[in-house]
Write a protein that holds these residues in place. Structure first.
Motif, PDB file in Angstrom:
ATOM      1  N   GLY A 116       0.832  -1.209   0.000  1.00 24.15           N
ATOM      2  CA  GLY A 116       0.000   0.000   0.000  1.00 24.15           C
ATOM      3  C   GLY A 116       0.863   1.255   0.000  1.00 24.15           C
ATOM      4  N   HIS A 117       1.930   1.236   0.788  1.00 31.84           N
ATOM      5  CA  HIS A 117       2.800   2.407   0.909  1.00 31.84           C
ATOM      6  C   HIS A 117       3.386   2.793  -0.452  1.00 31.84           C
ATOM      7  CE1 HIS A 117       5.860   5.079   2.643  1.00 31.84           C
ATOM      8  NE2 HIS A 117       6.710   4.503   1.808  1.00 31.84           N
ATOM      9  N   TRP A 175      -8.251  -5.489  -0.384  1.00 30.43           N
ATOM     10  CA  TRP A 175      -7.675  -6.149  -1.555  1.00 30.43           C
ATOM     11  C   TRP A 175      -7.584  -5.250  -2.780  1.00 30.43           C
ATOM     12  CZ3 TRP A 175     -11.330  -6.551  -5.456  1.00 30.43           C
ATOM     13  CH2 TRP A 175     -12.674  -6.499  -5.068  1.00 30.43           C
ATOM     14  N   LYS A 176      -8.534  -4.313  -2.930  1.00 30.78           N
ATOM     15  CA  LYS A 176      -8.481  -3.437  -4.123  1.00 30.78           C
ATOM     16  C   LYS A 176      -7.208  -2.588  -4.122  1.00 30.78           C
ATOM     17  CE  LYS A 176     -13.288  -2.840  -5.307  1.00 30.78           C
ATOM     18  NZ  LYS A 176     -14.424  -2.309  -4.598  1.00 30.78           N
ATOM     19  N   ALA A 177      -6.836  -2.101  -2.926  1.00 32.04           N
ATOM     20  CA  ALA A 177      -5.637  -1.249  -2.825  1.00 32.04           C
ATOM     21  C   ALA A 177      -4.365  -2.038  -3.091  1.00 32.04           C
ATOM     22  CB  ALA A 177      -5.584  -0.622  -1.429  1.00 32.04           C
ATOM     23  N   HIS A 178      -4.473  -3.386  -3.057  1.00 31.01           N
ATOM     24  CA  HIS A 178      -3.292  -4.217  -3.300  1.00 31.01           C
ATOM     25  C   HIS A 178      -3.305  -4.791  -4.719  1.00 31.01           C
ATOM     26  CE1 HIS A 178      -4.014  -4.691   1.231  1.00 31.01           C
ATOM     27  NE2 HIS A 178      -3.072  -3.779   1.067  1.00 31.01           N
ATOM     28  N   ASP A 179      -4.182  -4.211  -5.564  1.00 35.70           N
ATOM     29  CA  ASP A 179      -4.262  -4.604  -6.980  1.00 35.70           C
ATOM     30  C   ASP A 179      -4.593  -6.094  -7.144  1.00 35.70           C
ATOM     31  OD1 ASP A 179      -4.226  -3.862  -9.649  1.00 35.70           O
ATOM     32  OD2 ASP A 179      -2.168  -4.547  -9.928  1.00 35.70           O
ATOM     33  N   ILE A 180      -5.499  -6.562  -6.293  1.00 38.16           N
ATOM     34  CA  ILE A 180      -5.885  -7.979  -6.336  1.00 38.16           C
ATOM     35  C   ILE A 180      -7.162  -8.134  -7.159  1.00 38.16           C
ATOM     36  CG2 ILE A 180      -6.810  -9.858  -4.874  1.00 38.16           C
ATOM     37  CD1 ILE A 180      -3.736  -9.392  -4.630  1.00 38.16           C
ATOM     38  N   ASP A 181      -7.167  -9.114  -8.053  1.00 35.01           N
ATOM     39  CA  ASP A 181      -8.387  -9.486  -8.758  1.00 35.01           C
ATOM     40  C   ASP A 181      -9.050 -10.576  -7.894  1.00 35.01           C
ATOM     41  OD1 ASP A 181     -10.388 -10.427 -10.324  1.00 35.01           O
ATOM     42  OD2 ASP A 181      -9.101 -11.164 -11.942  1.00 35.01           O
TER      43      ASP A 181
END
Ligand SMILES: N[C@@H](CCC(=O)N[C@@H](CS)C(=O)NCC(=O)O)C(=O)O
Length: 249
Positions: A116-117, A175-181
């Motif tokens: 995230g950072h 999960w969205k902020a970690h680019d997870i589908d």
């Protein structure tokens, strides 16, 4: 009564989820980390790593002086053990929950935190593409670890809902902020949805929502720079000698 030194971040919300699940009375003591509350002598006395959350239990089991605990994993173990819930105490059950609590503390929390950072940072501090790729891959790997685990289990440690689930949830939800589908991780998603429907999880996640860091986009450049330095350029602090006696061996 439990005092929770708290700011509404994923690490703080682990503890409020557990307290809500237990129905244990608690009081939020705001630890405004954007203002530097984590460096005050009173806070450092209970949390020497200058991080929240930390708790003070004014009615410890067996009586006596209040007990303070820092590090969210240790706090979860302490509270669940005190209440005798969500933390099996038989040899095998306890070892398994410990594994996943430590997995969260050593892997999911730190790696998703860095993910995230660096993703939020943009290029204001130079090219971050290596760090973004490194931690986004790690995030993907870790969501996969949970997904795999939950393929043949209701909860992370089997049939029983435990502190291992509660400690993973507030990070997993981002999960969205970690680019997870999320479509890639259906067993994880089933678990996430089930936990998210629990009233205590919802209350724990909402705890302290009136506490605001302040919107960085509305800050002056100087204020933004001061906040960045406070949180992201921390170096060793001098040894506190006031009121302490040096160990002589
Ligand atoms: N391993 C610690 C991490 C806690 C942590 O990183 N807390 C952050 C907020 S999420 C904090 O207090 N930051 C203050 C600072 O960086 O000075 C735990 O799980 O309790």
């Amino acid at each position: 009564m439990i005092d929770v030194h708290y700011w509404p971040t994923p690490n703080g919300k682990k503890v409020t989820i557990l307290l809500e699940e237990l129905g244990m009375p608690y009081r939020i003591v705001p630890a405004h980390i954007g203002r530097g509350d984590q460096f005050t002598p009173d806070f450092l006395a209970i949390s020497p790593n200058n991080r929240m959350p930390a708790i003070v239990d004014h009615e410890p089991r067996g009586g006596g002086a209040p007990v303070s605990v820092f590090e969210s994993g240790a706090i979860m173990m302490y509270l669940a053990e005190k209440a005798g819930r969500f933390y099996p105490q038989d040899l095998r059950g306890k070892a398994e929950v410990n594994e996943w609590v430590i997995w969260q503390m050593a892997n999911q929390g730190p790696k998703l935190g860095e993910c995230g950072h660096f993703r939020r940072l943009g290029d204001s501090q130079g090219d971050q593409s290596y760090a973004v790729r490194r931690f986004t891959d790690e995030a993907n790997r870790l969501y996969g670890v949970l997904n795999n685990r939950l393929y043949d289990r209701h909860f992370i440690c089997g049939d029983e809902y435990t502190i291992a689930d509660m400690i993973c949830y507030p990070w997993a939800v981002n999960w969205k902020a970690h680019d997870i589908d999320i479509a890639e991780f259906p067993y994880f998603r089933r678990w996430l949805d089930e936990l998210g429907a629990r009233p205590a999880v919802q209350k724990g996640m909402a705890a302290g929502s009136d506490l605001q860091m302040g919107d960085p986009s509305k800050m002056t450049r100087e204020e933004q720079e001061a906040l960045r330095k406070l949180l992201y350029n921390q170096r060793a602090r001098p040894v506190e000698t006031k009121g302490r006696t040096a160990w002589k061996g």
